[in-house]
Design a protein around this motif. Structure first.
Motif, PDB file in Angstrom:
ATOM      1  N   TYR A  42       0.852  -1.183   0.000  1.00 42.26           N
ATOM      2  CA  TYR A  42       0.000   0.000   0.000  1.00 42.26           C
ATOM      3  C   TYR A  42       0.889   1.234   0.000  1.00 42.26           C
ATOM      4  CZ  TYR A  42      -3.711  -3.176   1.518  1.00 42.26           C
ATOM      5  OH  TYR A  42      -4.615  -4.201   1.601  1.00 42.26           O
ATOM      6  N   ARG A  43       0.476   2.279  -0.711  1.00 42.89           N
ATOM      7  CA  ARG A  43       1.178   3.554  -0.697  1.00 42.89           C
ATOM      8  C   ARG A  43       0.471   4.427   0.341  1.00 42.89           C
ATOM      9  NH1 ARG A  43       5.233   4.828  -4.055  1.00 42.89           N
ATOM     10  NH2 ARG A  43       4.193   6.494  -5.170  1.00 42.89           N
ATOM     11  N   ALA A  44       1.248   4.966   1.274  1.00 40.98           N
ATOM     12  CA  ALA A  44       0.668   5.736   2.382  1.00 40.98           C
ATOM     13  C   ALA A  44       1.317   7.104   2.491  1.00 40.98           C
ATOM     14  CB  ALA A  44       0.839   4.976   3.691  1.00 40.98           C
ATOM     15  N   HIS A  45       0.536   8.067   2.941  1.00 38.58           N
ATOM     16  CA  HIS A  45       1.004   9.446   3.094  1.00 38.58           C
ATOM     17  C   HIS A  45       1.770   9.591   4.404  1.00 38.58           C
ATOM     18  CE1 HIS A  45       0.985  13.737   2.405  1.00 38.58           C
ATOM     19  NE2 HIS A  45       0.508  13.942   3.609  1.00 38.58           N
ATOM     20  N   ASP A  46       2.986  10.107   4.318  1.00 42.35           N
ATOM     21  CA  ASP A  46       3.843  10.353   5.482  1.00 42.35           C
ATOM     22  C   ASP A  46       4.209  11.831   5.469  1.00 42.35           C
ATOM     23  OD1 ASP A  46       5.700  10.344   7.517  1.00 42.35           O
ATOM     24  OD2 ASP A  46       7.232   9.283   6.382  1.00 42.35           O
ATOM     25  N   GLU A  47       3.442  12.632   6.196  1.00 37.35           N
ATOM     26  CA  GLU A  47       3.557  14.094   6.141  1.00 37.35           C
ATOM     27  C   GLU A  47       4.958  14.602   6.451  1.00 37.35           C
ATOM     28  OE1 GLU A  47       2.308  17.767   5.264  1.00 37.35           O
ATOM     29  OE2 GLU A  47       0.858  16.140   5.320  1.00 37.35           O
ATOM     30  N   THR A  48       5.626  14.015   7.440  1.00 37.88           N
ATOM     31  CA  THR A  48       6.901  14.570   7.907  1.00 37.88           C
ATOM     32  C   THR A  48       8.127  13.783   7.445  1.00 37.88           C
ATOM     33  OG1 THR A  48       6.676  13.290   9.935  1.00 37.88           O
ATOM     34  CG2 THR A  48       5.826  15.536   9.972  1.00 37.88           C
ATOM     35  N   ASN A  49       7.945  12.788   6.595  1.00 42.28           N
ATOM     36  CA  ASN A  49       9.063  11.965   6.111  1.00 42.28           C
ATOM     37  C   ASN A  49       9.877  11.367   7.253  1.00 42.28           C
ATOM     38  OD1 ASN A  49       8.621  12.373   3.303  1.00 42.28           O
ATOM     39  ND2 ASN A  49       9.552  14.389   3.478  1.00 42.28           N
ATOM     40  N   GLN A  50       9.213  10.890   8.298  1.00 42.00           N
ATOM     41  CA  GLN A  50       9.940  10.406   9.474  1.00 42.00           C
ATOM     42  C   GLN A  50      10.169   8.903   9.473  1.00 42.00           C
ATOM     43  OE1 GLN A  50       7.752  11.299  12.988  1.00 42.00           O
ATOM     44  NE2 GLN A  50       5.955  10.145  12.406  1.00 42.00           N
ATOM     45  N   PHE A  51       9.542   8.150   8.574  1.00 47.38           N
ATOM     46  CA  PHE A  51       9.660   6.694   8.603  1.00 47.38           C
ATOM     47  C   PHE A  51      10.668   6.207   7.581  1.00 47.38           C
ATOM     48  CE2 PHE A  51       5.388   7.666  10.163  1.00 47.38           C
ATOM     49  CZ  PHE A  51       5.490   7.094  11.421  1.00 47.38           C
ATOM     50  N   ILE A  59      -1.258   1.935   9.302  1.00 41.79           N
ATOM     51  CA  ILE A  59      -1.834   2.844   8.311  1.00 41.79           C
ATOM     52  C   ILE A  59      -3.353   2.801   8.416  1.00 41.79           C
ATOM     53  CG2 ILE A  59       0.121   2.746   6.714  1.00 41.79           C
ATOM     54  CD1 ILE A  59      -1.381   0.689   5.072  1.00 41.79           C
ATOM     55  N   GLN A  60      -3.967   3.919   8.040  1.00 36.23           N
ATOM     56  CA  GLN A  60      -5.416   4.064   8.153  1.00 36.23           C
ATOM     57  C   GLN A  60      -5.961   4.585   6.833  1.00 36.23           C
ATOM     58  OE1 GLN A  60      -6.541   6.856  11.158  1.00 36.23           O
ATOM     59  NE2 GLN A  60      -8.711   6.525  10.882  1.00 36.23           N
ATOM     60  N   GLU A  61      -7.151   4.126   6.472  1.00 35.97           N
ATOM     61  CA  GLU A  61      -7.810   4.600   5.259  1.00 35.97           C
ATOM     62  C   GLU A  61      -8.059   6.103   5.356  1.00 35.97           C
ATOM     63  OE1 GLU A  61     -10.825   1.547   3.216  1.00 35.97           O
ATOM     64  OE2 GLU A  61     -11.342   2.109   5.254  1.00 35.97           O
ATOM     65  N   CYS A  62      -8.015   6.769   4.205  1.00 31.96           N
ATOM     66  CA  CYS A  62      -8.331   8.197   4.171  1.00 31.96           C
ATOM     67  C   CYS A  62      -8.865   8.536   2.786  1.00 31.96           C
ATOM     68  CB  CYS A  62      -7.098   9.038   4.501  1.00 31.96           C
ATOM     69  SG  CYS A  62      -5.789   8.927   3.282  1.00 31.96           S
ATOM     70  N   ALA A  63      -9.256   9.768   2.616  1.00 28.75           N
ATOM     71  CA  ALA A  63      -9.684  10.232   1.303  1.00 28.75           C
ATOM     72  C   ALA A  63      -8.489  10.218   0.359  1.00 28.75           C
ATOM     73  CB  ALA A  63     -10.255  11.642   1.418  1.00 28.75           C
ATOM     74  N   PRO A  64      -8.701  10.034  -0.939  1.00 27.07           N
ATOM     75  CA  PRO A  64      -7.571   9.987  -1.870  1.00 27.07           C
ATOM     76  C   PRO A  64      -6.711  11.246  -1.820  1.00 27.07           C
ATOM     77  CG  PRO A  64      -9.567   9.252  -2.957  1.00 27.07           C
ATOM     78  CD  PRO A  64      -9.973   9.777  -1.617  1.00 27.07           C
ATOM     79  N   LYS A  65      -5.395  11.040  -1.667  1.00 32.89           N
ATOM     80  CA  LYS A  65      -4.453  12.153  -1.622  1.00 32.89           C
ATOM     81  C   LYS A  65      -3.751  12.316  -2.959  1.00 32.89           C
ATOM     82  CE  LYS A  65      -3.812  12.207   3.278  1.00 32.89           C
ATOM     83  NZ  LYS A  65      -4.558  13.369   3.685  1.00 32.89           N
ATOM     84  N   SER A  66      -3.694  11.250  -3.758  1.00 31.63           N
ATOM     85  CA  SER A  66      -3.117  11.301  -5.101  1.00 31.63           C
ATOM     86  C   SER A  66      -3.688  10.124  -5.886  1.00 31.63           C
ATOM     87  CB  SER A  66      -1.593  11.221  -5.040  1.00 31.63           C
ATOM     88  OG  SER A  66      -1.189   9.924  -4.676  1.00 31.63           O
ATOM     89  N   ARG A  70      -4.255   6.166  -0.892  1.00 33.53           N
ATOM     90  CA  ARG A  70      -5.557   6.163  -0.202  1.00 33.53           C
ATOM     91  C   ARG A  70      -5.385   5.846   1.267  1.00 33.53           C
ATOM     92  NH1 ARG A  70      -5.916   7.458  -5.270  1.00 33.53           N
ATOM     93  NH2 ARG A  70      -7.856   7.033  -6.335  1.00 33.53           N
ATOM     94  N   TRP A  71      -4.161   5.846   1.765  1.00 38.93           N
ATOM     95  CA  TRP A  71      -3.848   5.505   3.150  1.00 38.93           C
ATOM     96  C   TRP A  71      -2.936   6.563   3.738  1.00 38.93           C
ATOM     97  CZ3 TRP A  71      -5.886   1.010   5.319  1.00 38.93           C
ATOM     98  CH2 TRP A  71      -6.514   0.152   4.423  1.00 38.93           C
ATOM     99  N   GLU A  72      -2.944   6.677   5.070  1.00 40.46           N
ATOM    100  CA  GLU A  72      -2.021   7.584   5.749  1.00 40.46           C
ATOM    101  C   GLU A  72      -1.441   6.874   6.962  1.00 40.46           C
ATOM    102  OE1 GLU A  72      -4.318  11.025   6.691  1.00 40.46           O
ATOM    103  OE2 GLU A  72      -5.706   9.928   7.973  1.00 40.46           O
ATOM    104  N   VAL A  73      -0.195   7.199   7.268  1.00 42.36           N
ATOM    105  CA  VAL A  73       0.502   6.596   8.408  1.00 42.36           C
ATOM    106  C   VAL A  73      -0.009   7.253   9.686  1.00 42.36           C
ATOM    107  CG1 VAL A  73       2.720   6.160   9.463  1.00 42.36           C
ATOM    108  CG2 VAL A  73       2.521   6.119   6.984  1.00 42.36           C
ATOM    109  N   ILE A  74      -0.399   6.440  10.682  1.00 40.20           N
ATOM    110  CA  ILE A  74      -0.922   7.013  11.917  1.00 40.20           C
ATOM    111  C   ILE A  74      -0.008   6.741  13.112  1.00 40.20           C
ATOM    112  CG2 ILE A  74      -3.329   7.035  11.234  1.00 40.20           C
ATOM    113  CD1 ILE A  74      -3.698   4.453  12.826  1.00 40.20           C
ATOM    114  N   ALA A  75       0.801   5.688  13.064  1.00 40.99           N
ATOM    115  CA  ALA A  75       1.671   5.379  14.210  1.00 40.99           C
ATOM    116  C   ALA A  75       2.757   4.429  13.768  1.00 40.99           C
ATOM    117  CB  ALA A  75       0.858   4.754  15.334  1.00 40.99           C
ATOM    118  N   ASN A  76       3.717   4.213  14.679  1.00 41.07           N
ATOM    119  CA  ASN A  76       4.769   3.220  14.388  1.00 41.07           C
ATOM    120  C   ASN A  76       4.838   2.197  15.485  1.00 41.07           C
ATOM    121  OD1 ASN A  76       5.694   5.143  16.169  1.00 41.07           O
ATOM    122  ND2 ASN A  76       7.765   5.051  15.437  1.00 41.07           N
TER     123      ASN A  76
END
Length: 76
Positions: A42-51, A59-66, A70-76
């Motif tokens: 899955y391709r996931a959005h990582d806002e701060t490039n920390q991973f 990762i959690q489902e979200c609205a399409p970002k590109s 369709r996913w965003e990283v929520i925790a590690n």
């Protein structure tokens, strides 16, 4: 309706604000009764490039970002 949450391993972080996460699932084959492992990326959005590659993330489902995200990283 709650959003799906999956956990997996980061396999790539070469793109800006994007990580590729490999999620593995295990199940028993209906005929062979053998445990099978299947993985999906899955391709996931990582806002701060920390991973980085090898990190365990959730990762959690979200609205399409590109087109592919369709996913965003929520925790590690």
């Amino acid at each position: 309706m709650p959003k799906r949450i999956l956990s997996g391993t980061v396999t790539s972080n070469q793109n800006e604000q994007t990580v590729t996460v490999s999620v593995e699932r295990r199940f028993t084959h209906p005929v062979l009764k053998k445990t099978i492992r299947k993985s999906k990326k899955y391709r996931a959005h990582d806002e701060t490039n920390q991973f980085n590659v090898g990190d365990q993330v959730r990762i959690q489902e979200c609205a399409p970002k590109s087109k592919t995200k369709r996913w965003e990283v929520i925790a590690n």
